[in-house]
Design a protein around this motif. Structure first.
Motif, PDB file in Angstrom:
ATOM      1  N   PHE A 121       4.166  -0.731   1.232  1.00 26.40           N
ATOM      2  CA  PHE A 121       4.292  -1.848   1.895  1.00 26.40           C
ATOM      3  C   PHE A 121       2.732  -2.503   1.699  1.00 26.40           C
ATOM      4  O   PHE A 121       1.985  -2.170   1.940  1.00 26.40           O
ATOM      5  N   ARG A 122       3.247  -3.765   0.703  1.00 24.45           N
ATOM      6  CA  ARG A 122       2.011  -4.219   0.210  1.00 24.45           C
ATOM      7  C   ARG A 122       0.827  -3.444  -0.564  1.00 24.45           C
ATOM      8  O   ARG A 122      -0.135  -3.675  -0.340  1.00 24.45           O
ATOM      9  N   GLY A 123       1.241  -2.275  -1.138  1.00 23.36           N
ATOM     10  CA  GLY A 123       0.326  -1.696  -1.853  1.00 23.36           C
ATOM     11  C   GLY A 123      -0.075  -0.559  -0.769  1.00 23.36           C
ATOM     12  O   GLY A 123      -0.856   0.290  -1.326  1.00 23.36           O
ATOM     13  N   MET A 124       0.176  -0.542   0.452  1.00 30.52           N
ATOM     14  CA  MET A 124      -0.149   0.636   1.229  1.00 30.52           C
ATOM     15  C   MET A 124       0.937   1.532   1.481  1.00 30.52           C
ATOM     16  O   MET A 124       1.978   1.381   1.871  1.00 30.52           O
ATOM     17  N   LYS A 125       0.757   2.785   0.729  1.00 30.84           N
ATOM     18  CA  LYS A 125       1.490   3.826   0.442  1.00 30.84           C
ATOM     19  C   LYS A 125       1.647   4.813   1.549  1.00 30.84           C
ATOM     20  O   LYS A 125       0.504   5.318   2.172  1.00 30.84           O
ATOM     21  N   VAL A 126       2.691   5.450   1.950  1.00 21.96           N
ATOM     22  CA  VAL A 126       3.124   6.525   2.953  1.00 21.96           C
ATOM     23  C   VAL A 126       2.429   7.902   2.092  1.00 21.96           C
ATOM     24  O   VAL A 126       2.715   7.909   0.965  1.00 21.96           O
TER      25      VAL A 126
END
Length: 239
Positions: A187-192
């Motif tokens: 999500f928007r470059g923020m990864k799990v």
């Protein structure tokens, strides 16, 4: 579980008991609620429930008679010996451990006070528990009772959709809960974290335990110290 609440403001509970998990608990027949205005039990012709304190001082004090008579009335119809809980700033600080303890009971009676305080004979001769939800003062005990009831009822069997949910709650294990993620994975470059997408449940559980320890060390070192003392563990890899 049967839950009775003694209060001067019963209308405060209608929305709380008729919503969310507390409502579902009633639908699943795990809990029942009965809110009583203890003013109705006053034997004074003006239905007064408070009076000036002996010895002088600011504020008014709740009289023992209405509260004792209200509790006696509720106990008459009880099949179990109820825990009688007084909400007050002088009580023991409320914890998840206390919630788990109360969740094992069949009948709880909560007394919500107002004014300056209670006649001491209520504390000494009527209640089984005195509970404070924190080191601050509220207008009355109603909000504190709501907090305690919510935290207890959600622990009753069958109330939550996932029976494992209470096990992993913050404080239930002695630690704060690990981080959670859901879709999308990016999500928007923020990864799990990759480990949560791996399908390797052993590694996922190890990651969750480690993150829980790290979060507790960062945010509540006092909890971690107690946890490690009880578990007799040493953790050197949390930085």
């Amino acid at each position: 579980m049967k839950i009775d609440v003694l209060t001067l403001f019963p209308e405060m509970f209608s929305g709380v008991f008729g919503s969310s998990i507390l409502k579902k608990a009633v639908e699943k027949e795990a809990a029942s609620y009965n809110v009583v205005n203890f003013r109705e039990f006053s034997n004074d012709k003006h239905k007064t429930v408070d009076d000036y304190p002996y010895g002088g001082g600011a504020g008014m004090v709740l009289k023992p008679q209405p509260i004792f008579d209200a509790v006696d009335h509720l106990k008459k119809d009880s099949k179990a010996n109820p825990r009688i809980i007084l909400l007050c700033p002088q009580g023991e600080t409320y914890t998840q451990k206390k919630a788990e303890e109360l969740a094992k009971e069949d009948h709880l009676i909560f007394i919500c006070g107002h004014y300056e305080g209670y006649d001491e004979r209520i504390r000494e001769n009527l209640v089984s528990d005195e509970i404070s939800i924190g080191d601050y003062v509220l207008t009355g005990g109603e909000l504190g009772a709501m907090v305690v009831i919510d935290s207890v009822v959600r622990l009753l069997p069958g109330v939550l959709g996932n029976e494992d949910s209470p096990i992993y709650d913050s404080f239930s294990s002695g630690l704060l809960e690990h981080p959670h993620y859901t879709r999308p994975a990016d999500f928007r470059g923020m990864k799990v974290p990759e480990v949560l997408l791996s399908g390797n449940h052993q590694k996922i559980n190890e990651w969750r335990e480690n993150e829980s320890l790290k979060r507790t060390k960062s945010r509540r070192p006092d909890l971690l110290e107690e946890y490690l003392r009880e578990k007799n563990k040493k953790v050197d890899h949390l930085d």
